[in-house]
Design an enzyme around this catalytic site. Sequence first.
Site, PDB file in Angstrom:
ATOM      1  N   CYS A  88      33.987  34.533  35.137  1.00  0.00           N
ATOM      2  CA  CYS A  88      33.480  35.866  35.522  1.00  0.00           C
ATOM      3  C   CYS A  88      32.766  36.581  34.366  1.00  0.00           C
ATOM      4  O   CYS A  88      31.827  37.343  34.582  1.00  0.00           O
ATOM      5  CB  CYS A  88      34.630  36.725  36.038  1.00  0.00           C
ATOM      6  SG  CYS A  88      36.082  36.700  34.989  1.00  0.00           S
ATOM      7  N   HIS A 105      33.229  43.958  34.972  1.00  0.00           N
ATOM      8  CA  HIS A 105      33.106  43.533  33.573  1.00  0.00           C
ATOM      9  C   HIS A 105      31.773  44.065  33.028  1.00  0.00           C
ATOM     10  O   HIS A 105      30.697  43.769  33.575  1.00  0.00           O
ATOM     11  CB  HIS A 105      33.078  42.009  33.462  1.00  0.00           C
ATOM     12  CG  HIS A 105      34.412  41.349  33.721  1.00  0.00           C
ATOM     13  ND1 HIS A 105      35.592  42.030  33.910  1.00  0.00           N
ATOM     14  CD2 HIS A 105      34.724  40.019  33.779  1.00  0.00           C
ATOM     15  CE1 HIS A 105      36.575  41.159  34.097  1.00  0.00           C
ATOM     16  NE2 HIS A 105      36.081  39.934  34.027  1.00  0.00           N
TER      17      HIS A 105
END
Length: 361
Positions: A158, A251
């Site tokens: 990710c 993120h």
Amino acid sequence: MSEKLKVGILGGTGMVGQRFIAFLENHPWFEVTTIAASPRSAGKRYEDAVGGRWKMDTPMPDGVKDIIVMNVNEVEAVASKVDFVFSAVDMSKEEIKAIEEAYAKTETPVVSNNSAHRWTPDVPMVVPELNPEHMKVIDFQKKRLGTERGFVAVKPNCSIQSYAPVLTAWKEFEPYEVVATTYQAISGAGKTFQDWPEMEGNIIPYIAGEEEKSEKEPLRIWGAIKDGVIVPADGPVITCQCIRVPVLNGHTAAVFVKFKKKPTKEQLIEKLRNFSGAPQELELPSAPKHFIQYLEEDNRPQVTEDVNYENGMGISVGRLREDTVYDWKFVGLSHNTVRGAAGGAVLCAELLKAQGYISAK
Ligand SMILES: NC(=O)c1ccc[n+]([C@@H]2O[C@H](COP(=O)([O-])OP(=O)(O)OC[C@H]3O[C@@H](n4cnc5c(N)ncnc54)[C@H](OP(=O)(O)O)[C@@H]3O)[C@@H](O)[C@H]2O)c1
């Protein structure tokens, strides 16, 4: 009878498995018909096996509640019920490698969220907008496995999704040196603030294994198939620090880049805004219409404003400016559990269906 492909979720009772089940609710091509987990859950109704562990924002889909959970280790039995599986099982790396290959050998394609096979040379690791052509290595993998239609394909970590697409969009300017710091959400560790209260108001400057993945995985994405395996690219060189921050989903990456060919700001922004790939051309069901948005405001991208851009499947970029040491710097943001996890894997499966690698058995 539904004409959708029958999908199994390995590890479907866990956090990542739940994300697959939530993401696939009402999917136009795929229907979750089979769920497998550990022997602890096997034999129970899905709703009972999950119990109080359902962690999604949306309610458990009615269509899965009464599915009787199977044992992941009963490979033939599970495989006989499905056209392909998503893998989100939590075991040791060696066990995951073995069980994913065991499913492939039953002629069941495996699209995995796990890292176990990310460096298996003939397993494609794909972001569908960036390296869809890597799926062709499956032809070589099938020869090794002795299968006709069974194989393993994976999605990358990710953390790289907030900057690898951006660097790919800028490829023609030849980026050669990259410094990135990622500010990673707690859902990436499978946690919420309820079960990780120590993260409230806190920062932890360590995420096990994450920096190596963040530095190396983009090079494999930018690699090429040679002699039946993916050979990683040798640049741009990336150095990365990964920091856990008190954010639930999203993120963020702060990134500095040096280029061999010096672009203007307008050129860089134009490349981002016009960047698209196979999912957009093929109009895959989960594809964002616009993969990368550039935000002009100085205070964007922000997690609360931008993480759900294109239903969490798009990337948000901002703060592009010249740097005194590097050439340019920017901030990127992606949804770690959608684009970075289940959504990214589902998009891979859609691409595989469009390319003819996944079909009804
Ligand atoms: N959570 C994240 O955000 C995240 C991020 C990156 C990578 N990952 C990786 O994704 C995988 C799944 O993570 P997760 O957070 O979803 O884990 P999890 O919530 O603990 O769920 C694990 C799943 O695997 C099953 N399982 C565990 N041990 C098993 C065994 N010995 N045999 C068969 N099935 C077994 C569990 O079944 P039961 O319910 O029956 O125990 C459950 O369905 C892991 O490899 C993890 O490293 C997770």
